[in-house]
Design a protein around this motif. Structure first.
Motif, PDB file in Angstrom:
ATOM      1  N   CYS A  60       0.590   8.841  -6.264  1.00  0.00           N
ATOM      2  CA  CYS A  60      -0.673   7.916  -5.811  1.00  0.00           C
ATOM      3  C   CYS A  60      -0.366   6.449  -5.739  1.00  0.00           C
ATOM      4  O   CYS A  60      -0.856   5.755  -5.112  1.00  0.00           O
ATOM      5  CB  CYS A  60      -1.797   8.391  -6.626  1.00  0.00           C
ATOM      6  N   ASP A  61       0.540   5.952  -6.840  1.00  0.00           N
ATOM      7  CA  ASP A  61       0.940   4.579  -7.063  1.00  0.00           C
ATOM      8  C   ASP A  61       1.760   4.188  -5.887  1.00  0.00           C
ATOM      9  O   ASP A  61       1.545   2.907  -5.290  1.00  0.00           O
ATOM     10  CB  ASP A  61       1.459   4.150  -8.270  1.00  0.00           C
ATOM     11  N   ALA A  62       2.796   4.974  -5.610  1.00  0.00           N
ATOM     12  CA  ALA A  62       3.726   4.625  -4.432  1.00  0.00           C
ATOM     13  C   ALA A  62       2.736   4.612  -3.047  1.00  0.00           C
ATOM     14  O   ALA A  62       3.082   3.785  -2.258  1.00  0.00           O
ATOM     15  CB  ALA A  62       4.672   5.883  -4.430  1.00  0.00           C
ATOM     16  N   SER A  63       1.755   5.427  -2.997  1.00  0.00           N
ATOM     17  CA  SER A  63       0.958   5.473  -1.803  1.00  0.00           C
ATOM     18  C   SER A  63       0.241   4.079  -1.578  1.00  0.00           C
ATOM     19  O   SER A  63      -0.165   3.621  -0.675  1.00  0.00           O
ATOM     20  CB  SER A  63       0.097   6.814  -1.737  1.00  0.00           C
ATOM     21  N   ALA A  64      -0.235   3.722  -2.667  1.00  0.00           N
ATOM     22  CA  ALA A  64      -1.176   2.287  -2.837  1.00  0.00           C
ATOM     23  C   ALA A  64      -0.178   1.256  -2.356  1.00  0.00           C
ATOM     24  O   ALA A  64      -0.492   0.536  -1.914  1.00  0.00           O
ATOM     25  CB  ALA A  64      -1.615   2.334  -4.139  1.00  0.00           C
ATOM     26  N   ARG A  65       1.019   1.401  -2.946  1.00  0.00           N
ATOM     27  CA  ARG A  65       1.936   0.431  -2.731  1.00  0.00           C
ATOM     28  C   ARG A  65       2.462   0.133  -1.168  1.00  0.00           C
ATOM     29  O   ARG A  65       2.396  -0.910  -0.560  1.00  0.00           O
ATOM     30  CB  ARG A  65       3.302   0.351  -3.556  1.00  0.00           C
TER      31      ARG A  65
END
Length: 125
Positions: free
Chosen positions: A27-32
């Motif tokens: 989820c964090d990688a997708s947001a980045r």
């Protein structure tokens, strides 16, 4: 019998924690990857370029990704994730020993040269 049940329970908990950690990272990688409202600054010497981009919001708090680049090749040297209520404008220290992101604590800082954790973060999504 009780020992086998306890062992299975511990394995289940470990698998659940690992699965939740992987899900959070994805989820964090997708947001980045969807980062926007980027601000870029070049160092006084012209060797480095720093950029901060918004990755999300939660009320008055904005979440950012900050990156340090080689100004000539464009290669990413380091990355840090941080949050701020005051904006995440990058600012080089006068001696260019670090890049600070305005309005944040230690988590919004990248050392020059970057340490191994900052370099590792730059290599993985």
């Amino acid at each position: 019998m009780k020992r086998l049940i306890l062992k299975r329970f511990v394995i289940f908990i470990v698998v659940m924690v690992a699965g939740l950690s992987v899900l959070q990272y994805v989820c964090d990688a997708s947001a980045r990857a969807r980062a926007h409202e980027c601000i870029a600054v070049t160092s006084h010497s012209g060797l480095y370029r720093a950029q901060s981009c918004v990755t999300g919001m939660d009320g008055n708090v904005a979440f950012y990704v900050g990156k340090l680049y080689d100004a000539h090749s464009g290669k990413v040297f380091a990355r840090t994730d941080f949050d701020s209520m005051d904006g995440g404008d990058p600012e080089f220290t006068p001696d260019e020993s670090a890049i600070l992101f305005r309005g944040s604590g230690e988590s919004g800082e990248i050392h020059i040269p970057p340490d191994w954790r900052e370099r590792l973060k730059a290599r993985i999504p």
